[in-house]
Design a protein around this motif. Sequence first.
Motif, PDB file in Angstrom:
ATOM      1  N   UNK A  82       0.681  -1.181   0.108  1.00 44.79           N
ATOM      2  CA  UNK A  82      -0.045   0.133   0.106  1.00 44.79           C
ATOM      3  C   UNK A  82       0.651   1.198  -0.097  1.00 44.79           C
ATOM      4  N   UNK A  83       0.052   1.714  -0.658  1.00 45.06           N
ATOM      5  CA  UNK A  83       1.232   3.511  -0.923  1.00 45.06           C
ATOM      6  C   UNK A  83       0.624   4.865  -0.746  1.00 45.06           C
ATOM      7  N   UNK A  84      -0.361   4.666   0.550  1.00 48.21           N
ATOM      8  CA  UNK A  84      -1.631   5.822   0.522  1.00 48.21           C
ATOM      9  C   UNK A  84      -2.209   5.701   1.607  1.00 48.21           C
ATOM     10  N   UNK A  85      -1.980   6.995   1.916  1.00 49.34           N
ATOM     11  CA  UNK A  85      -3.085   6.697   3.536  1.00 49.34           C
ATOM     12  C   UNK A  85      -4.766   7.649   2.606  1.00 49.34           C
ATOM     13  N   UNK A  86      -5.123   7.118   4.699  1.00 50.90           N
ATOM     14  CA  UNK A  86      -6.943   8.001   4.187  1.00 50.90           C
ATOM     15  C   UNK A  86      -6.901   9.316   3.317  1.00 50.90           C
ATOM     16  N   UNK A  87      -6.294   9.766   3.477  1.00 51.22           N
ATOM     17  CA  UNK A  87      -6.273  11.341   3.139  1.00 51.22           C
ATOM     18  C   UNK A  87      -5.549  10.952   1.395  1.00 51.22           C
ATOM     19  N   UNK A  88      -5.093  10.247   0.780  1.00 49.06           N
ATOM     20  CA  UNK A  88      -4.353   9.771  -0.057  1.00 49.06           C
ATOM     21  C   UNK A  88      -3.146  10.351  -0.593  1.00 49.06           C
ATOM     22  N   UNK A  89      -2.539  10.888   0.491  1.00 47.04           N
ATOM     23  CA  UNK A  89      -1.249  11.452   0.652  1.00 47.04           C
ATOM     24  C   UNK A  89       0.101  10.006   0.668  1.00 47.04           C
ATOM     25  N   UNK A  90       1.276  10.417   0.190  1.00 47.39           N
ATOM     26  CA  UNK A  90       2.291   8.541  -0.130  1.00 47.39           C
ATOM     27  C   UNK A  90       2.297   8.728   1.550  1.00 47.39           C
ATOM     28  N   UNK A  91       2.141   7.323   1.592  1.00 51.90           N
ATOM     29  CA  UNK A  91       2.442   6.783   2.869  1.00 51.90           C
ATOM     30  C   UNK A  91       2.746   4.878   2.424  1.00 51.90           C
ATOM     31  N   UNK A  92       4.039   4.976   2.881  1.00 49.73           N
ATOM     32  CA  UNK A  92       4.065   3.327   1.953  1.00 49.73           C
ATOM     33  C   UNK A  92       4.179   2.431   3.203  1.00 49.73           C
ATOM     34  N   UNK A  93       3.268   1.413   2.813  1.00 43.80           N
ATOM     35  CA  UNK A  93       3.673   0.280   3.957  1.00 43.80           C
ATOM     36  C   UNK A  93       3.460  -1.109   4.137  1.00 43.80           C
ATOM     37  N   UNK A  94       3.475  -1.960   3.713  1.00 45.32           N
ATOM     38  CA  UNK A  94       3.283  -3.404   3.912  1.00 45.32           C
ATOM     39  C   UNK A  94       2.842  -4.007   4.671  1.00 45.32           C
ATOM     40  N   UNK A  95       1.044  -4.720   3.770  1.00 45.47           N
ATOM     41  CA  UNK A  95       0.744  -5.327   5.063  1.00 45.47           C
ATOM     42  C   UNK A  95       1.092  -6.558   4.606  1.00 45.47           C
ATOM     43  N   UNK A  96       1.142  -7.552   5.857  1.00 42.40           N
ATOM     44  CA  UNK A  96       1.632  -9.271   6.094  1.00 42.40           C
ATOM     45  C   UNK A  96       0.991  -9.799   6.641  1.00 42.40           C
TER      46      UNK A  96
END
Length: 382
Positions: free
Chosen positions: A146-160
Amino acid sequence: MAEASLQAIIHACLADYAADHPLSPRQWQVCHHLRDCRTAALGGFALECDGCGDRPLLYHACRDRHCPRCQQRASAAWCDRQRAAVLPVTYHHLVFTLPASLNGWVEIHPEVIYGLLFETAWATLSTFGADPKRLDGQLGMTAMLHTWGQTLVRHVHLHCLVPGGALGSDGTWHPAKSTYLFPVRALSRHFRGGFVGRLRRAREDGKLSRIQDDAQVDRILETLMATDWVVYSKPCLARTDTVVDYLGRYSHRIALSDRRLLDFHGASVQLSYKDYRDGDRRKVMTLTAEELLRRFLLHVLPKGFMRVRHFGFLANRCRARRLAAIRTALSAPPPEACVPETPAARFDGYPCPKCRTGKLQVRAHLAPTEHAEGGRTPLRTL
């Protein structure tokens, strides 16, 4: 008031946005796919109801993985496949997040940074799982970028999604010794060190060639090592299906659904979002249409990039064999076989939305409008 949808916003604002903001060829491609989705530009079918005689038109979908209107069936099929591989053990939902200070590098080298995120997260978990003092075996992991947060700003994270145990070299199952799988602080530090080390090697190998300032590279890497990185871990004590469904919502789509766009007034858009810092309350923010487009385009993935990956005993090349061995070790029954429907049993016509009793049958094919003469869509009767 215009229709509140991403497609309507692209139709109305893309030209003005592109005049002030240069788009990459990949961003242009995605925007054109979304703009043409389910319109005459892609062609389709002319239908006729065998009950009321209504003759609607059905246009093709773009099937772009960034499109909020497409891929629902593919997403549901993905969830079904993951549920079929679920083991009778406690699963753990882990999230590995990159610091915001890396967003500039993500902007110019997305494929490299995203690839290192997958590589480092798996290296971290597999190292902990193989430790004889912990699980002493091979873990399995399904990871989704996932590269987004709720407000569509860039927030790069990996759900495992990780089963709570490891497969030993002797074929036995080693269950997790606690509900948190591994200590989060230790995971965070190992993940940080591994990622920064891989960034440094990527720089030395020329994979970050667009970053020219060596002093800036050293400064950012030092800052990263001095920052606490966020790793989240929570056991799925109730139902693993809920996490699978959560991941499935974004397995074939990106960032934004049309349901979150409440109003579009030509120049401004109202976006619904969940504020996690305020008790998960649902709120509404107003953005200019150009700002919404800018935020959405932050999350366009490189062409061909695999954002869902499986590791360890869940890797595609060995999944069936390893899962069977684990179920044997757990004395668990095999999953129920899913019998696919035959095409004849699956489709006998589209339900008619007008009379609700008849079936819509295809009477002609519609060619895409860009290949039509005189701007009209030609019919090819069956």
